[in-house]
Design a protein around this motif. Sequence first.
Motif: not given
Length: 60
Positions: A44-51
């Motif tokens: 989730l943190c990877l996805w949010l950071g990438f987004t």
Amino acid sequence: MRFGWVCVFVFGLRAIGDFKYVGLFKRVKETRFATYDTFLFTPLCLWLGFTFYCTLIYSH
């Protein structure tokens, strides 16, 4: 704009972790929290950071 970069930085650091209990490089992996961290919180943190990163780059 600065808030977006702060979010990229914070979520990126959370995804990397503290090298002991949380993140991609954690050493303690046998607990219930570590299992949730591996399969839920870190992705989730990877996805949010990438987004946030993509939003900042492509918003011009």
